[in-house]
Design a protein around this motif. Structure first.
Motif, short mmCIF file in Angstrom:
data_model
loop_
_atom_site.label_atom_id
_atom_site.label_comp_id
_atom_site.label_asym_id
_atom_site.label_seq_id
_atom_site.Cartn_x
_atom_site.Cartn_y
_atom_site.Cartn_z
N UNK A 1 0.83 -1.21 0.00
CA UNK A 1 0.00 0.00 0.00
C UNK A 1 0.86 1.25 0.00
N UNK A 2 1.98 1.21 0.72
CA UNK A 2 2.87 2.36 0.76
C UNK A 2 3.51 2.60 -0.61
N UNK A 3 3.92 1.54 -1.28
CA UNK A 3 4.48 1.67 -2.63
C UNK A 3 3.47 2.33 -3.56
N UNK A 4 2.26 1.80 -3.59
CA UNK A 4 1.24 2.31 -4.50
C UNK A 4 0.86 3.74 -4.15
N UNK A 5 0.77 4.05 -2.87
CA UNK A 5 0.38 5.40 -2.44
C UNK A 5 1.43 6.43 -2.85
N UNK A 6 2.70 6.08 -2.71
CA UNK A 6 3.76 7.02 -3.08
C UNK A 6 3.80 7.24 -4.59
N UNK A 7 3.50 6.20 -5.35
CA UNK A 7 3.43 6.36 -6.81
C UNK A 7 2.21 7.20 -7.19
N UNK A 8 1.10 6.98 -6.51
CA UNK A 8 -0.15 7.69 -6.84
C UNK A 8 -0.09 9.16 -6.46
N UNK A 9 0.35 9.45 -5.25
CA UNK A 9 0.28 10.80 -4.72
C UNK A 9 1.49 11.66 -5.08
N UNK A 10 2.62 11.03 -5.37
CA UNK A 10 3.83 11.78 -5.70
C UNK A 10 4.24 11.63 -7.17
N UNK A 11 3.77 10.56 -7.80
CA UNK A 11 4.16 10.32 -9.18
C UNK A 11 5.57 9.80 -9.33
N UNK A 12 6.12 9.19 -8.26
CA UNK A 12 7.47 8.65 -8.35
C UNK A 12 7.51 7.53 -9.38
#
Length: 262
Positions: A48-59
């Motif tokens: 969930x942390x991986x997906x959230x960082x990609x979703x909210x930050x666009x990393x």
């Protein structure tokens, strides 16, 4: 009967003139926290942390690793990642893993002290960025270290494309985020430690535990490979070792033993 509280109405706190985050930055922080707040276990917490960082930050790429110490978290590769191609990972493992500044023991103290560090702020004598990352479209990386005390450490690595550096605003949000993540990370790491203590007679490596956890949940080899970002052959190798160590003849038996050993 309701009772009115005495005294004048409180006035909202004025934000300091040097407030580092804007409203949209707080939305990103809260968005990540909401995404992981109800994770059932460490495996779900990491994903969930991986997906959230990609979703909210666009990393472009995100890795979440964990261990008893920062060195173990970084060097054991026990965790999950997303956004990196198989070619990138193959080349990284074959020739660049030992030249990654974030894996240099001399950087561990900086990472632990600062909490959030940009790759460009560390020595790069081998040209890790120019000679390797840039060929794969990655311009910069940053690392966030969540210190969970005796429970262990969670290492988060993020990568960006199309930007010369990881933005200062992103670093500011990550610094706030790590403080909010610490209690959740501590809870998840302690929960996993308690679960594995109940199966202490199973002598498995951290990665074998990952495979065992997911296999016991009923995931297929393909699903496990996708979740852990490893090959199916690697999953099969780890699962063979898990079944032998646990004395199970099948995945179904492993799931039963998993549930009764807690």
């Amino acid at each position: 009967m309701t009772r009115a509280l005495p005294g004048p109405l409180p006035r909202p706190r004025r934000l300091p003139t040097d407030e580092p985050l804007a409203t949209e930055d707080y939305r990103r922080l809260f968005g990540v926290m909401e995404a992981i707040d109800h994770a059932a276990d460490l495996t779900e917490f990491r994903e969930c942390l991986v997906r959230a960082l990609q979703t909210w930050f666009g990393f472009h790429g995100v890795a979440v690793l964990h261990g008893d110490t920062l060195a173990e978290a970084v060097q054991s590769d026990c965790g999950v990642l997303s956004g990196y191609s198989p070619d990138f990972l193959t080349e990284y493992q074959a020739g660049w893993i030992g030249l990654d500044p974030f894996r240099d023991e001399n950087s561990f103290g900086v990472l632990m002290d600062s909490g959030v560090v940009r790759l460009g702020d560390l020595p790069d004598d081998a040209g890790f960025v120019a000679r390797f990352l840039s060929r794969h479209g990655i311009t910069d990386k940053a690392a966030m270290v969540i210190d969970a005390g005796q429970a262990g450490v969670v290492y988060v690595g993020v990568a960006v494309q199309d930007l010369p550096r990881v933005p200062e605003r992103d670093l500011a949000v990550l610094r706030h985020l790590r403080r909010h993540l610490a209690p959740l990370a501590t809870e998840q790491l302690n929960r996993q430690r308690d679960q594995r203590a109940a199966r202490a007679y199973w002598r498995l490596t951290p990665r074998e535990w990952d495979v065992a956890d997911l296999a016991a949940q009923g995931m297929t080899n393909r699903q496990i490979a996708d979740r852990l970002f490893i090959t199916i052959d690697t999953v099969k190798k780890h699962l063979t070792r898990v079944l032998a160590e646990t004395g199970c003849a099948s995945r179904t038996q492993l799931a039963v033993r998993y549930s009764t050993a807690v």
